[in-house]
Structure formats: C-alpha cells, structure tokens
Design a protein around this motif. Sequence first.
Motif, mmCIF file in Angstrom:
data_model
loop_
_atom_site.group_PDB
_atom_site.id
_atom_site.type_symbol
_atom_site.label_atom_id
_atom_site.label_comp_id
_atom_site.label_asym_id
_atom_site.label_seq_id
_atom_site.Cartn_x
_atom_site.Cartn_y
_atom_site.Cartn_z
ATOM 1 N N VAL A 21 -104.258 26.949 -12.277
ATOM 2 C CA VAL A 21 -105.565 26.459 -11.843
ATOM 3 C C VAL A 21 -106.197 27.473 -10.901
ATOM 4 O O VAL A 21 -105.750 27.655 -9.770
ATOM 5 C CB VAL A 21 -105.442 25.088 -11.146
ATOM 6 C CG1 VAL A 21 -106.821 24.602 -10.724
ATOM 7 C CG2 VAL A 21 -104.782 24.089 -12.070
ATOM 8 N N THR A 22 -107.213 28.142 -11.389
ATOM 9 C CA THR A 22 -107.971 29.093 -10.579
ATOM 10 C C THR A 22 -109.446 28.726 -10.688
ATOM 11 O O THR A 22 -109.889 28.119 -11.670
ATOM 12 C CB THR A 22 -107.763 30.534 -11.069
ATOM 13 O OG1 THR A 22 -108.106 30.611 -12.464
ATOM 14 C CG2 THR A 22 -106.318 30.967 -10.890
ATOM 15 N N PRO A 23 -110.240 29.084 -9.675
ATOM 16 C CA PRO A 23 -111.674 28.746 -9.729
ATOM 17 C C PRO A 23 -112.354 29.311 -10.963
ATOM 18 O O PRO A 23 -112.075 30.442 -11.389
ATOM 19 C CB PRO A 23 -112.216 29.360 -8.434
ATOM 20 C CG PRO A 23 -111.036 29.462 -7.532
ATOM 21 C CD PRO A 23 -109.864 29.734 -8.418
ATOM 22 N N ASP A 24 -113.226 28.542 -11.551
ATOM 23 C CA ASP A 24 -114.033 28.988 -12.686
ATOM 24 C C ASP A 24 -115.160 29.875 -12.157
ATOM 25 O O ASP A 24 -116.048 29.418 -11.443
ATOM 26 C CB ASP A 24 -114.611 27.763 -13.413
ATOM 27 C CG ASP A 24 -115.459 28.160 -14.615
ATOM 28 O OD1 ASP A 24 -115.481 29.365 -14.947
ATOM 29 O OD2 ASP A 24 -116.090 27.263 -15.210
ATOM 30 N N LEU A 53 -112.429 25.032 -5.950
ATOM 31 C CA LEU A 53 -112.454 24.546 -7.325
ATOM 32 C C LEU A 53 -113.648 23.646 -7.608
ATOM 33 O O LEU A 53 -113.757 23.090 -8.702
ATOM 34 C CB LEU A 53 -111.156 23.779 -7.628
ATOM 35 C CG LEU A 53 -109.855 24.571 -7.517
ATOM 36 C CD1 LEU A 53 -108.652 23.662 -7.758
ATOM 37 C CD2 LEU A 53 -109.840 25.733 -8.504
ATOM 38 N N ASN A 63 -118.842 25.072 -8.556
ATOM 39 C CA ASN A 63 -119.787 24.999 -9.674
ATOM 40 C C ASN A 63 -120.035 23.571 -10.139
ATOM 41 O O ASN A 63 -120.606 23.363 -11.212
ATOM 42 C CB ASN A 63 -119.261 25.822 -10.862
ATOM 43 C CG ASN A 63 -119.177 27.294 -10.541
ATOM 44 O OD1 ASN A 63 -119.903 27.793 -9.684
ATOM 45 N ND2 ASN A 63 -118.284 28.000 -11.209
ATOM 46 N N GLU A 121 -109.539 20.001 -12.129
ATOM 47 C CA GLU A 121 -108.600 21.103 -12.320
ATOM 48 C C GLU A 121 -108.553 21.534 -13.785
ATOM 49 O O GLU A 121 -108.461 22.730 -14.094
ATOM 50 C CB GLU A 121 -107.212 20.694 -11.836
ATOM 51 C CG GLU A 121 -107.081 20.621 -10.334
ATOM 52 C CD GLU A 121 -105.659 20.363 -9.864
ATOM 53 O OE1 GLU A 121 -105.405 20.471 -8.653
ATOM 54 O OE2 GLU A 121 -104.801 20.065 -10.726
ATOM 55 N N ASN A 164 -111.561 23.640 -14.589
ATOM 56 C CA ASN A 164 -111.435 24.979 -14.023
ATOM 57 C C ASN A 164 -110.446 25.823 -14.815
ATOM 58 O O ASN A 164 -110.688 26.999 -15.087
ATOM 59 C CB ASN A 164 -110.979 24.903 -12.562
ATOM 60 C CG ASN A 164 -112.128 24.703 -11.589
ATOM 61 O OD1 ASN A 164 -112.829 25.642 -11.225
ATOM 62 N ND2 ASN A 164 -112.329 23.464 -11.173
ATOM 63 N N GLY A 214 -111.775 25.750 -18.920
ATOM 64 C CA GLY A 214 -113.146 26.094 -19.250
ATOM 65 C C GLY A 214 -113.748 25.142 -20.262
ATOM 66 O O GLY A 214 -113.537 23.923 -20.220
#
Length: 599
Positions: A236-239, A285, A288, A544, A547, A550
């Motif tokens: 889980v990484t930021p989009d 997270l 956006n 999550e 993110n 996608g």
Amino acid sequence: MRLLLTVLLGFMLAVPAAVRAGAQEFVATPVEISADKVNVKGSVYYLHKVLKGHTLYSISKAYGVDIETIKAANPSLSEGLKAGMLLYIPEKPSGTAEATAAAPAVQPRRDTVQTTADERGERTAPQGKTKAAKQKKYKKYNIKWYETLDDVAVKFNVTTEAIIALNGIDPDSGKRIRAVLIPDSAYMQEFRERAPQAGTGNAGTVQEENAVLPDKRTSVTDESVPAEAQAWEWDVTPDLSGTDRCITLILPFNASRLTGSLNAYTADFYAGAMIAAADLKEKGLFSNFHLNIIDINRYGSAWELVADNALNGSGLIIGPISERDMQPIASWARSKRIPVVSPLDLKTASLLQDNPYLYLFPPQSDLALDHQLDKIAEASHSSDTTESVTVIYEQGYERSDIVSQTMSGLAERGIPFKTFKYDFLSGRGIDSLMSQSLDSVLVNRVIIPSMSEAFITDALRNLSLIQSSRGYSIDVYGMSRWKSFETVELDYFHALDLRLAMSYHIDYNSPAVISFIDKYRAAFNTEPTSFAFQGYDIMTFFVEAMNALGRDFPDGIAGVRRSLLQSDVMFEQTEPGSGYLNTAFKDICFTSGWRILNE
C-alpha cells in the motif's frame, strides 16, 4: 375546635408515615459482577453494562473499586452515567498470600491441575527443589485466568524457568495452573548458580527442554495479525496519479426517523469511518480522495436520491445500510460500473446475482460451518501424524440441517469420521461411552454441530473430564454463537483448545485496536461500538485497495485476504458475473494459557 385539632393531629401523623411508605417503594437495582472481561495493555477490565437504577456509588461498591478510578478508565462519564453504557471496571488486584512450600503448589485435582514430571516418571526438576521447598516459605500466587507463567515471572521479577523448577511443573502437560509459589531472591541466586552455561550441552535442564518445546499456537510472532493474512499483505503506497476520487457515504442521519437496530448505530459507523479517513490522511493515502456524505433520510426514497443525481462522480459508494434502500442504488451503480459496498445488512445477499459491482462486507453466518470443516481438513491433511475426527450431536437431531451439513461436508472433503450421539438428560456416566468414540493415542478433532446451550455445556464437560482423567488429546471446533453463551464454563473452552470462526472479533491487546479506541475516546468522549469498528474497517480496506490497485481495484481485491480491527476480509464471487461475498472469518483459539489467539 376539638374536631379541627383531631384532624390536624391525624394529618401530622399520616404525613411521616406516607413519606416513609413512599421512600420504601424505591428499590435500587442490584449490581451484578459482569462475567465479561477484556485485557487492555496488560490490564484486565470488567465490561459492565449500566442498568436503570445503577449509580457510580453502587457500581464501585460492587466491584470494590473507587469512583475516581472508574472515571479515569471511562472518559465518557464526564457527561454523566446513563443506562445502556458499557463501563470498563478495572479488576481489583488480588494480593499474594503466604504459604509453606512443603504443601503442594497446586492441590491434586485431576480435572484442573498439571501432572508433575516425577509422578509421570518422565523428566525431573533440577536437584535442590525438594530441599528448598521443605526448608523455606514462599509467597503463593493465584494465577489469574488471563495470565501465563511468563506474565507471572515478569510481575515478580523472576524467571519462568525458576517458577517451573520450584513448583515441579511439567511444561508438556498443557494443563491449567491455578497457583504457584514465587521464588525469592535467595532461591533465584541458587537457581542461577545451578543453571548450566550457554553452550555446555547439558541436556537435562528445564531451560533446554523449554527450548525444544515450541507450541504450534504461540509460535506466531504477532498474535494480532494471523500468519495467513501476513502472507497476503498489499504493497500500500500513495496513489501518485493525481486522479481525484470521490467516496460517497450514504447513511440515515435524521434521528427522528431512525427505526431498527441497524439505523440506531449509523452515527457510530460514521464516526469510525471518519477516524479511518484521518488515519489514512496521516499516511498520505487520502490526499486524492474526498468524501460525499449523503443523509438518505432527506429523500423520500432511494429512488429519489438516484434521480437527484447526488451519486454522480462517485468512485466508490458505501451504503446505504438496508436492503430496501440498496436495491435502487446497486442497480444504478451497476449501470455506471461503480463499486458499491453493503456495510451491514446481510439481506443484501439477494442482490448479488448479476451485479459484479456489489460487495457484501459482513460474512454470511451460514458459511462459518463450511469454514470450520475446511480448517479440520487443512489440519488433518497437513499433520505429520494420523488424527481422529468425531462428530458429537444430540440424540433426536440426526436429520437437522446443521448435523447433516457437517457429516456431508466431512465426507465431501474426504475426511473419515466417527459419530457419537446421546441425550444429555440421561444422567452421569456419559463420559465412559463418549470416550469409546475417541482415540486414546491420536489427536482427536471433535466438532459439535449444535446451538443448544444446555447440550454444549454437557458435551464440553464430558470431553474435559475425558481429557483430564484419561489423558486424551482433544481439540474442539464449535459455532460462533457459543461465545455468547452465559452458562458454559470458560474453563472448558480453554482446556479443550476450542476453535471458533467469528464474523467479528476484537483483540483488545492489538496496538492498532488500542490506538483506535484512544482516538475515538478523544474525539467523541465515549467508547466505540462494534459499528464504529465496522466503519473504520470498511473505510480503511477500500481506500487502501484503491491506492494499491488503482483503477483495477474492483477486480484486484478478489481472493486477497486482509486482517482488520474486528473483521477479516476476503471477497469471492458467488458465481461468474455475480457480486462478491466476504468469505473470511476471524479464527480464534482458546488456549490452555488462558489466552485467546488469532490463528
């Protein structure tokens, strides 16, 4: 005049009597000590439900805890005591009592006490134990139900090995230990001098015996996160795409129109979701994302909400909570290919057909039995030794759905099994007959397909008696509803390593749970309900997923298992082209160390 005086005198005498009579009509509601306990940060609390007529004074007297301590543990009391509140009442610490070590540390009751190594003719405790026990007095400590020997050792600043040695405990027995003698400083110094140095290869010590006695249930490094869930963690990484996403939350907020138990707690659900959004924002997270909050009670019906174009632009819809309101929302979302989450109502399962964009978050309770059978099959097939499976059920219920489903399910999974049925009203002596359906050497996996509290109580009592008196190895698989039974002795759950598949289970020792409770208290000055946990879990899971995956998140979450605060999640389609069911359960095991582990 004489008549007037007589009337006045009679009135003056009647008033105090009436006052006394009126005062006698008030009877305070008695405070009963709760049977429910939770362990939070190593401290044990009673969960006390406040009834009408309870006061802080009466509660504090009943539990033996002063009012200020209760207030400190329950910040919500700043707004006053209200009927229906759940209070955390700290367990009153029990002091240690002096006892001579010449007496046995635990009286030899076969159903509750471990068998010592000397009695069994196996390993022996270090030399010097008997001499020390005869010559000295040690403090006797009654072990609380939630404590292990390691906990006791830390509490008294001694070692677990020293406790084992002084008390002649057999680490292999697996039996509950109710009381131990506590080594003093002189004994600890003597014990350290006797202990072999690391690497000497002395194979006769308790320390080295313990090193080769791993427990299959306690070897997990983090009890709060099952090993199976750890293997499925997302990256889980930021989009960073910059795409703005709207999450629409549809709930009934107009209190004057709330009806039913689900609607009554939607404010808690919303509060939990808001804390999740704040936590996700701190992790980067949620940058956006924005929320579109809709009060469905502002509309005459869910159809009016759709017609008002209030859902346009949604990337995900959470809610509404009822099947009636969900039907038009899910139909519209399907046409727009927008994922919709049904957060609470199991009846929305009827809407899953032909709608691959609908996700039912709460697990279906009728899937729990199949889940338990899968666990038995998995344990049987992965075990290095042969195991015995037995189905125990109540006489006269051979054709009940739950018994039939259990037997057919075991047969479909290729698991041979024995059966034992009996009438629990037939009296004592059933344990002798029941033992004939079990194996005296192999591990016995016993499943009891019953929801009868009286029958379950009797069956577990007999199994516990067989295990303690005959030395049988027994693991029991049960139904989630058993956890709410009030008359079943919890001793049986722990003695028999009872395994349950729970739709919801909160581990109050989990750092994530503790953090959520602290934030909820600080924000709302009250305790979170299960609905608040549900709101947190759903918001966390889907944000999550969006993110990590996608645009592909609607398809990508299928088959991925996640462990959340009170729920486990793994979505699977019921059939091609249909919606998704959550098929995951919290697998918990009541262990002999008076702990509840997530498996």
